[in-house]
Design an enzyme around this catalytic site. Structure first.
Site, PDB file in Angstrom:
ATOM      1  NE  ARG A  41      -2.074   2.036   3.525  1.00 56.77           N
ATOM      2  CZ  ARG A  41      -2.713   2.560   4.587  1.00 56.77           C
ATOM      3  NH1 ARG A  41      -3.975   2.245   4.819  1.00 56.77           N
ATOM      4  NH2 ARG A  41      -2.095   3.353   5.429  1.00 56.77           N
ATOM      5  CE1 TYR A  67      -4.648   7.076  11.156  1.00 56.64           C
ATOM      6  CE2 TYR A  67      -5.665   6.345   9.116  1.00 56.64           C
ATOM      7  CZ  TYR A  67      -5.303   6.109  10.422  1.00 56.64           C
ATOM      8  OH  TYR A  67      -5.601   4.902  11.005  1.00 56.64           O
ATOM      9  CG  ASP A 115      -7.019   3.446   2.986  1.00 57.02           C
ATOM     10  OD1 ASP A 115      -8.104   3.907   2.586  1.00 57.02           O
ATOM     11  OD2 ASP A 115      -6.857   2.932   4.113  1.00 57.02           O
ATOM     12  CG  HIS A 144      -8.499   6.722   5.621  1.00 55.55           C
ATOM     13  ND1 HIS A 144      -9.170   7.176   6.719  1.00 55.55           N
ATOM     14  CD2 HIS A 144      -7.894   5.585   5.996  1.00 55.55           C
ATOM     15  CE1 HIS A 144      -8.969   6.340   7.720  1.00 55.55           C
ATOM     16  NE2 HIS A 144      -8.204   5.366   7.313  1.00 55.55           N
ATOM     17  CD  GLU A 201      -8.399   0.428   2.478  1.00 57.53           C
ATOM     18  OE1 GLU A 201      -7.199   0.184   2.221  1.00 57.53           O
ATOM     19  OE2 GLU A 201      -8.839   0.507   3.630  1.00 57.53           O
ATOM     20  CD  GLU A 218     -10.601   0.907   6.957  1.00 53.75           C
ATOM     21  OE1 GLU A 218      -9.706   0.401   6.263  1.00 53.75           O
ATOM     22  OE2 GLU A 218     -10.406   1.883   7.701  1.00 53.75           O
ATOM     23  NE  ARG A 262      -9.232  -2.694   3.131  1.00 50.78           N
ATOM     24  CZ  ARG A 262      -8.228  -3.022   3.945  1.00 50.78           C
ATOM     25  NH1 ARG A 262      -7.779  -4.252   3.987  1.00 50.78           N
ATOM     26  NH2 ARG A 262      -7.696  -2.115   4.742  1.00 50.78           N
ATOM     27  CD  GLU A 305      -4.558  -3.111   6.418  1.00 45.47           C
ATOM     28  OE1 GLU A 305      -5.776  -3.310   6.567  1.00 45.47           O
ATOM     29  OE2 GLU A 305      -4.038  -1.989   6.543  1.00 45.47           O
ATOM     30  CD1 TRP A 361     -11.553  11.251  10.035  1.00 48.90           C
ATOM     31  CD2 TRP A 361      -9.684  10.086   9.806  1.00 48.90           C
ATOM     32  NE1 TRP A 361     -11.638  10.202  10.879  1.00 48.90           N
ATOM     33  CE2 TRP A 361     -10.492   9.467  10.768  1.00 48.90           C
ATOM     34  CE3 TRP A 361      -8.445   9.526   9.497  1.00 48.90           C
ATOM     35  CZ2 TRP A 361     -10.114   8.293  11.416  1.00 48.90           C
ATOM     36  CZ3 TRP A 361      -8.066   8.369  10.153  1.00 48.90           C
ATOM     37  CH2 TRP A 361      -8.895   7.759  11.102  1.00 48.90           C
TER      38      TRP A 361
HETATM   39  C1  GCO Z   1      -6.391   0.521   6.925  1.00 49.98           C
HETATM   40  C2  GCO Z   1      -7.228   1.445   7.745  1.00 49.98           C
HETATM   41  C3  GCO Z   1      -6.677   1.868   9.059  1.00 49.98           C
HETATM   42  C4  GCO Z   1      -7.802   2.491   9.876  1.00 49.98           C
HETATM   43  C5  GCO Z   1      -7.714   2.182  11.313  1.00 49.98           C
HETATM   44  C6  GCO Z   1      -8.905   2.731  12.062  1.00 49.98           C
HETATM   45  O1  GCO Z   1      -6.693   0.423   5.766  1.00 49.98           O
HETATM   46  O2  GCO Z   1      -5.533  -0.148   7.489  1.00 49.98           O
HETATM   47  O3  GCO Z   1      -7.737   2.496   7.007  1.00 49.98           O
HETATM   48  O4  GCO Z   1      -5.670   2.737   8.839  1.00 49.98           O
HETATM   49  O5  GCO Z   1      -7.806   3.864   9.733  1.00 49.98           O
HETATM   50  O6  GCO Z   1      -7.612   0.822  11.468  1.00 49.98           O
HETATM   51  O7  GCO Z   1      -8.993   2.220  13.324  1.00 49.98           O
HETATM   52 MG    MG Z   2      -8.271   1.613   5.168  1.00 44.67          MG
END
Ligand code: GCO
Ligand code: MG
Length: 409
Positions: free
Chosen positions: A147, A159, A217, A219, A243, A269, A290, A346, A409
């Protein structure tokens, strides 16, 4: 066999983890992960106050019945707190079943469909040289899928991008727990990001060649149209997946993105149940699921959603950051071993301190992760170690735009 105790253990070796330990009258124990990053104590309380009393006296063998009982009898269904609590019970009962049978959980789910799980690692950099170093480091560590996250000119803190260079030879936590009283504020500018990212992927492709699987990602930061444009712009660099390109709760968004790009899409996720993702799967709007065992209600629903996804050629890409505990990681590794439509796992790797608290049978050799063949999940809690680390409030960061507006974010 009867459940005679269920204890909630909160520990914070490098980040906070909530673990459920279920004990039977025959002395068999099972572990479940109930960690909800940044909101950990809500799940601990949900378990202690409302779930543990319902478990005592139940037969641990009846996993499906216990899951349905907790899901339906509570009336208030779904949501991350409820589903993380149910997940912990589900995992612990699978762990017990495996120990009683003398088999690793993946054997109970149908046996191994592969030698091990292909994984992806994380790389990031504040500029291209730092990013290239980080990618090289991940490759040397055995990852053939990586990634790629990058700083963006004009955005101060981002982030997923390490705030310092990766020391050579050292595994780096790209998203460390921020043990601050309030969430750290970061900044964001979508136009700057959309302008910058394709050039970074072009440079990475040129440097590392066509073989390396590259992921990114988003996000949840883009609108559907912005995500569609990014997907198109990244097509020449052949991403393995993009992602969370849009906020996950707006599922309609993926339809628009899909109409515009052949870049594979991964999402889930933050999903907690099949109802969050069923249309995305059946309409073939995504390529990778995910979801994480911990936030999706455990092993039982994760196996079911993947069997449903198999009908549509949608594969797994389970969420495996360091805030999913070694127990949660093990749970989804067993699912990944058993299902035919496994995609990629992951793998961020836990800290040494975390690994001392959670003793694990997993192996990671040449980029392939394996949960090991210990009966059950293959994770034991070292309670003495766990007791050394008291809970410490920690928050995820958040974003504001230049004018002060809070942004995804
Ligand atoms: C990823 C995720 C993490 C999350 C985190 C939140 O793809 O690994 O986006 O970075 O932000 O697990 O608790
Ligand atoms: Mg993620």
């Amino acid at each position: 066999m009867k459940i005679v105790a269920a204890d909630v253990v909160v520990t914070s070796p490098t980040r906070n983890f909530v673990t459920l330990k279920v004990t039977t009258d025959e002395g068999v124990t099972g572990l479940g992960d109930a960690t909800l990053n940044g909101r950990e104590l809500s799940v601990a309380a949900y378990l202690k106050e409302h779930v543990v009393p319902l478990l005592l006296g139940r037969d641990p063998a009846n996993i499906e019945d216990t899951w349905q009982f907790l899901y339906r009898s509570g009336y208030w269904r779904r949501g991350p707190v409820t589903m993380a609590a149910i997940a912990a019970v589900d995992m612990a009962l699978w762990d017990i079943k495996g120990k009683v049978a003398g088999m690793p959980v993946y054997q109970l789910l149908g046996g191994a469909s592969r030698r091990g799980l292909s994984t992806y690692g994380h790389a990031s950099g504040r500029d291209l040289p730092e990013l290239f170093d980080s990618i090289r480091h991940e490759k040397e560590h055995g990852f053939s899928a990586i990634r790629v996250q990058t700083s963006v000119p004009g955005i101060k803190a981002l982030y997923g991008v390490a705030a310092q260079a990766q020391a050579s030879g050292e595994r780096y936590d790209y998203e460390p727990a921020q043990r601050t009283a309030l969430p750290v504020e970061e900044d964001w500018d979508t136009r700057a990001y959309l302008r910058h990212l394709p050039g970074v992927f072009e440079a990475v492709r040129n440097e590392f060649g066509p073989d390396l699987a590259l992921l990114h990602d988003g996000h949840h930061r883009m609108t559907p149209l912005q995500a569609a444009r990014l997907g198109k712009d990244l097509e020449p660099y052949d991403l393995f997946w993009l992602e969370d390109c849009t906020p996950a709760e707006n599922q309609e968004a993926l339809r628009l993105v899909r109409q515009h790009t052949t870049t594979p899409l991964a999402i889930g996720e933050v999903f907690n149940s099949i109802y969050d993702i069923k249309d995305l799967i059946s309409e073939q709007l995504i390529d990778y699921v995910r979801c994480a065992s911990t936030h999706f209600g455990g092993i039982s629903p994760l196996k079911k959603v993947m069997d449903f996804a198999a009908v549509y050629q949608v594969k797994s890409g389970f969420h495996g950051p360091t805030d999913v505990s070694p127990v949660g990681l093990a749970a989804q590794m067993h699912v990944g071993m058993a299902i035919h439509n496994f995609g990629l796992q992951e793998y961020m790797e836990h800290s040494e301190r975390t690994n001392a608290v959670f003793e694990q049978s997993l192996t990671f050799v040449d980029g392939l992760l394996h949960p090991g063949d210990n009966p059950g999940l293959g994770v034991e809690l070292n309670e003495e170690e766990a007791a050394k680390y008291e809970y410490q409030p920690a928050y995820l960061p958040y974003n504001r735009l230049a004018d002060g507006t809070v942004h995804d974010w």
